[in-house]
Enzyme design. Sequence first.
Site, PDB file in Angstrom:
ATOM      1  N   GLY A 103       7.120 -17.183  19.501  1.00 29.00           N
ATOM      2  CA  GLY A 103       7.147 -16.616  18.150  1.00 29.00           C
ATOM      3  C   GLY A 103       5.908 -15.803  17.859  1.00 29.00           C
ATOM      4  N   GLY A 106       0.165 -16.715  14.727  1.00 24.68           N
ATOM      5  CA  GLY A 106      -0.190 -17.362  13.462  1.00 24.68           C
ATOM      6  C   GLY A 106       0.921 -18.136  12.791  1.00 24.68           C
ATOM      7  CB  THR A 107       4.447 -18.626  13.432  1.00 24.46           C
ATOM      8  OG1 THR A 107       4.328 -18.479  14.841  1.00 24.46           O
ATOM      9  CG2 THR A 107       4.819 -17.299  12.811  1.00 24.46           C
ATOM     10  CD  GLU A 331      -1.789   5.236  -3.886  1.00 25.62           C
ATOM     11  OE1 GLU A 331      -0.740   4.567  -3.900  1.00 25.62           O
ATOM     12  OE2 GLU A 331      -2.268   5.707  -2.841  1.00 25.62           O
TER      13      GLU A 331
END
Length: 491
Positions: A103, A106-107, A331
């Site tokens: 995966g 950082g999971t 923006e």
Amino acid sequence: MLLEAGIGAGLALFLFLAMLGYNIVPFVLILGISALFYFMVVQKGMLNLQSRNRYVGVKISFDDIGGQNTAKRELIEALNFIVSGDRLQSLGIRPLKGILLTGPPGTGKTLLAKAAAAYTDAVFLSAAGSEFVEMYAGVGAQRVRDLFKQAKELAKKEKKTRAVIFIDEIEVLGVKRGSHSSHLEYDQTLNQLLVEMDGLKTSSDVKVLVIAATNRVDMLDPALLRPGRFDRQVKVDLPDKEGRLQILKIHTRNKPLDQEVDLESIAQETFGFSGAHLESLANEAAIYALRDNETTIKSHHFKEAVDKVMLGEKLDRRPTTAELERIAIHEAGHAIISETVRPGSVVHLTVTPRGQALGYMRQKPEGDSYLYTKSYLLKQIKIAVAGALAEEMILGERSTGAAGDFQEAVKLARQIVVTGLSELGIVDAEKDDQAINTKIKEILYGQVEEVKRILTAQLPLLYQVAADLKMQEKISGERLRELIATYSRCA
Ligand code: ATP
């Protein structure tokens, strides 16, 4: 001891030969170089290994891991095989030697491996694939041997009967054999790992389980995935909204949250965040509260922290006045179109430079979506091109600041065409290249024309939002919607 005796005997022999009048210089040189090589490769390699393999006194349990319910369930099911080892032996079931966690980074793969060690009452030893790769042939294989030996010794020392070896980034050492330029060393290391795993027995006094993690399962040598090695694969994906909420709760357990903080809405806004991102988000929010001298963490600290985790730290760099005006117009263009095509979608817009961005407009994600319709993708194209078009309409020309937006717009338009959502119907990405490109352009021009029409009709609002943004540096979604409502009443 034996080494010292050998060195002493060697020296005596050299002295004796010198006294007999032999030229001993070449011998001394050869011996010196060999000794240096031995020290660097074997000793240093081993020393490095000893210090690199991290033995962690395990405290993590599956309850400390948010979301990942499927991964946890599959892993626990596999671990139950190990815990009830004697029963398996009586039925002749072969032992489980390896579990592969796959995966994105950082999971929580490392966390799951640690929790697995705690669940099976095992010692936990971790190493990364890259630590086995050295330029000297044979060192990697030696390190693998050592890692298994160390795991068994550690378990005995801790009076445990099980050990979990966690190898992160397994793709570095488990890459398909023969596919690497310095393949001999890689192949030897991988072979050694396979040999060690094949040698694991249910009957041995310390049972070793290897848990490996990768985000590139496609790169792995098929021999690793063969039954009897890593024959259990557990997918560890990015968390969904419920998972993100659980992770946020875990990482805010020790933090004083203000009553107004709504973790559920933060979980909603953070689609695509990994567990590591969410941990960092909670930490950054606390740091912002500290900077503000507050005793509790408030919603606006979390909002800042989301921006920080998404885009990076605020920069001190100050744009020139002309640039600031351009960024504000850009923006404002994004934000007005965003509110037009997806009302209520703007979280805020700002002209404060952060990470790579000179300014940015943050949108609320449309829930956890894994599928997109054509109309959604067209809306996103409109929002992406709106910044540059606002610049063009007010300042007469566009700037390089829109490069990323255009890339995004092209990517979205391509997605429409290659997934068969355009008038072309189903296309073959390789054969219909020309037709695909023509269609992409047609889609983009169509959206550009529509955005120009919308912005022309809202020009006074565009000026106002840009002016406010330039003055205040940041406008919230709520304030923007108030301005839009005021201008639409006047129209
Ligand atoms: P990598 O592939 O980069 O090695 P990983 O999948 O092994 O990453 P971890 O090292 O387990 O990820 O996670 C990093 C940190 O992120 C953890 O220490 C923890 O703080 C947080 N974290 C990640 N996933 C979760 C989760 N599901 N629940 C709670 N915290 C999590």
